[in-house]
Design an enzyme around this catalytic site. Structure first.
Site, PDB file in Angstrom:
ATOM      1  CD  GLU A  96     -19.983  -2.776   0.784  1.00  0.00           C
ATOM      2  OE1 GLU A  96     -20.752  -2.593  -0.110  1.00  0.00           O
ATOM      3  OE2 GLU A  96     -19.669  -2.013   1.737  1.00  0.00           O
ATOM      4  CB  CYS A 109     -12.815   0.631   5.969  1.00  0.00           C
ATOM      5  SG  CYS A 109     -14.105   0.537   6.694  1.00  0.00           S
ATOM      6  CB  CYS A 116     -25.169  -5.835   9.695  1.00  0.00           C
ATOM      7  SG  CYS A 116     -24.932  -5.153  11.524  1.00  0.00           S
ATOM      8  CB  CYS A 120     -27.931   1.309  12.044  1.00  0.00           C
ATOM      9  SG  CYS A 120     -26.955   0.564  13.639  1.00  0.00           S
ATOM     10  CB  CYS A 123     -25.748   1.643   8.237  1.00  0.00           C
ATOM     11  SG  CYS A 123     -24.686   0.557   7.815  1.00  0.00           S
ATOM     12  N   GLY A 167     -21.162  -5.159   9.134  1.00  0.00           N
ATOM     13  CA  GLY A 167     -20.995  -6.070  10.368  1.00  0.00           C
ATOM     14  C   GLY A 167     -20.843  -5.334  11.833  1.00  0.00           C
ATOM     15  CD  GLU A 168     -21.304  -4.089  16.816  1.00  0.00           C
ATOM     16  OE1 GLU A 168     -20.075  -4.459  17.736  1.00  0.00           O
ATOM     17  OE2 GLU A 168     -21.355  -2.952  16.443  1.00  0.00           O
ATOM     18  CB  SER A 199     -15.887   1.072  14.779  1.00  0.00           C
ATOM     19  OG  SER A 199     -17.123   1.790  14.859  1.00  0.00           O
ATOM     20  CB  SER A 222     -21.306   3.832  15.731  1.00  0.00           C
ATOM     21  OG  SER A 222     -20.158   3.470  14.726  1.00  0.00           O
ATOM     22  CG  LEU A 223     -22.952   8.744  21.014  1.00  0.00           C
ATOM     23  CD1 LEU A 223     -23.462   7.668  21.733  1.00  0.00           C
ATOM     24  CD2 LEU A 223     -22.207   9.916  21.690  1.00  0.00           C
ATOM     25  CG  HIS A 224     -24.075   7.816  14.783  1.00  0.00           C
ATOM     26  ND1 HIS A 224     -22.948   8.361  14.355  1.00  0.00           N
ATOM     27  CD2 HIS A 224     -24.001   6.470  14.522  1.00  0.00           C
ATOM     28  CE1 HIS A 224     -22.251   7.491  13.762  1.00  0.00           C
ATOM     29  NE2 HIS A 224     -22.685   6.219  13.866  1.00  0.00           N
ATOM     30  CG  ASN A 298     -20.932   8.366   0.933  1.00  0.00           C
ATOM     31  OD1 ASN A 298     -21.631   8.716   0.032  1.00  0.00           O
ATOM     32  ND2 ASN A 298     -19.688   7.689   0.659  1.00  0.00           N
TER      33      ASN A 298
END
Length: 350
Positions: A96, A109, A116, A120, A123, A167-168, A199, A222-224, A298
């Protein structure tokens, strides 16, 4: 099953490699730079496009090599003008990319892996398995395709790139850095590395490697959640990359690069949206120059997370600002389409 060509992808070769090949075939070595320019400056998808090469040379290249370019598979346009695309790769895998238009910028993006491995919980991509890493050319192709969408739909050039898709990126380290090289090089798309943000969910040793490599692009974490218990719950990668390990790696990265770090923080309802959570976030961020992007969620079908209430979000942001933190609230884009990371691809996978 996809039929995969046995020919080599010419985009995996350096100028020197192409030059050596040409010399072995009795061709002039300077043609290598012309071919390289067609591949990385002009984004050629076929040898037929290389019109300053002889027909004989183009046919020889076609015999020995492929250009494994991706194609646009599906496209959705949101009411807010966000464009979400799925891209089909040479082996029929789907990834994507998203074009995010704003008043002052056009942002692409892009994805770095097919699927991945990090799981998480919030996601959509985390609910897919990782099939493989993307090649540098496949990341570059997403940028070219999305830049084309910006020009065709909004008559604006692409200004920014974020590696925040599927992905990472730091688990595909070499290919991601090579793709950035092709995007930023004068022999490539010649974009400024300051317009690129990579990221990560948080791989401490690879953040240190970014520092050792003295990268010029921007880094976002990406902390969250800013305590280990909560972060372990939603991001299992935290169990082996604790907040202390990440903090120390980021301090090392900043010492080496002097690049300010961005922290991404989705504020989930009744999970990480209290003033205590805001205080923990402030304590984590105060160790080096940074900014915090508070991101509206989202929602996805695979998870039960929802956005915090508007008043709690405002109090959360105000607390951080009161401590001198640079805060941006990023509203969710593409709510009426499958614009959350992995949403569209996971539908195609099922």
């Amino acid at each position: 099953m996809a039929t995969v060509s046995q020919k080599q992808d010419i985009r995996k070769l350096s100028v020197a490699d192409i030059s050596s090949f040409l010399a072995s075939k009795g061709e002039k070595a300077f043609r290598a730079k012309q071919i390289y320019a067609w591949l990385w400056q002009k984004s050629a998808n076929s040898f037929e496009e290389m019109t300053n090469l002889s027909l004989k040379l183009r046919e020889m290249l076609q015999t020995h090599f492929d250009i494994t370019a991706l194609t646009v598979d599906q496209q959705q346009i949101s009411n807010d003008q966000t464009i979400k695309s799925t891209f089909k790769l040479y082996d029929n895998h789907i990834i994507e990319g998203v074009l995010i238009p704003a008043k002052d910028r056009m942002t692409a993006c892009v994805s770095s892996q097919v699927g991945c491995s990090l799981t998480c919980k919030f996601c959509a991509t985390g609910y897919m398995s990782r099939k493989r890493n993307l090649e540098p050319g496949e990341i570059y192709d997403q940028v070219v395709a999305i830049a084309r969408q910006a020009e065709e739909n909004y008559q604006q050039p692409l200004t920014n790139i974020v590696y925040m898709g599927m992905g990472e990126p730091l688990l595909n380290y070499a290919n991601v850095l090579k793709s950035v090289e092709h995007i930023t090089s004068p022999e490539g798309l010649n974009m400024s590395p300051k317009r690129i943000t990579v990221s990560t969910a948080g791989i401490a040793k690879m953040i240190r490697k970014l520092g050792d490599d003295e990268v010029k692009f921007n880094l976002a974490l990406s902390l969250h959640a800013a305590n280990d218990e909560k972060r372990n719950e939603i991001m299992p990668i935290n169990e082996s990359n604790t907040l202390v390990a990440l903090r120390d790696a980021l301090k090392y990265y900043f010492q080496k690069t002097k690049n300010r770090v961005t922290y991404e923080y989705i504020v989930f309802h009744n999970f990480n949206d209290s003033l205590k959570d805001a205080e923990e976030l402030y304590r984590f961020t105060r160790h080096l120059p940074c900014k915090v992007n508070i991101i509206e969620y989202n929602p996805i079908a695979e998870a039960d997370f929802v956005n915090t209430k508007e008043d709690k979000l405002a109090k959360f942001a105000k607390y951080l600002e009161g401590k001198g933190v640079i805060v941006n609230v990023r509203r969710s884009r593409g709510k009426d389409i499958d614009a959350a990371c992995g949403q569209l691809a996971i539908k195609e996978e099922k």
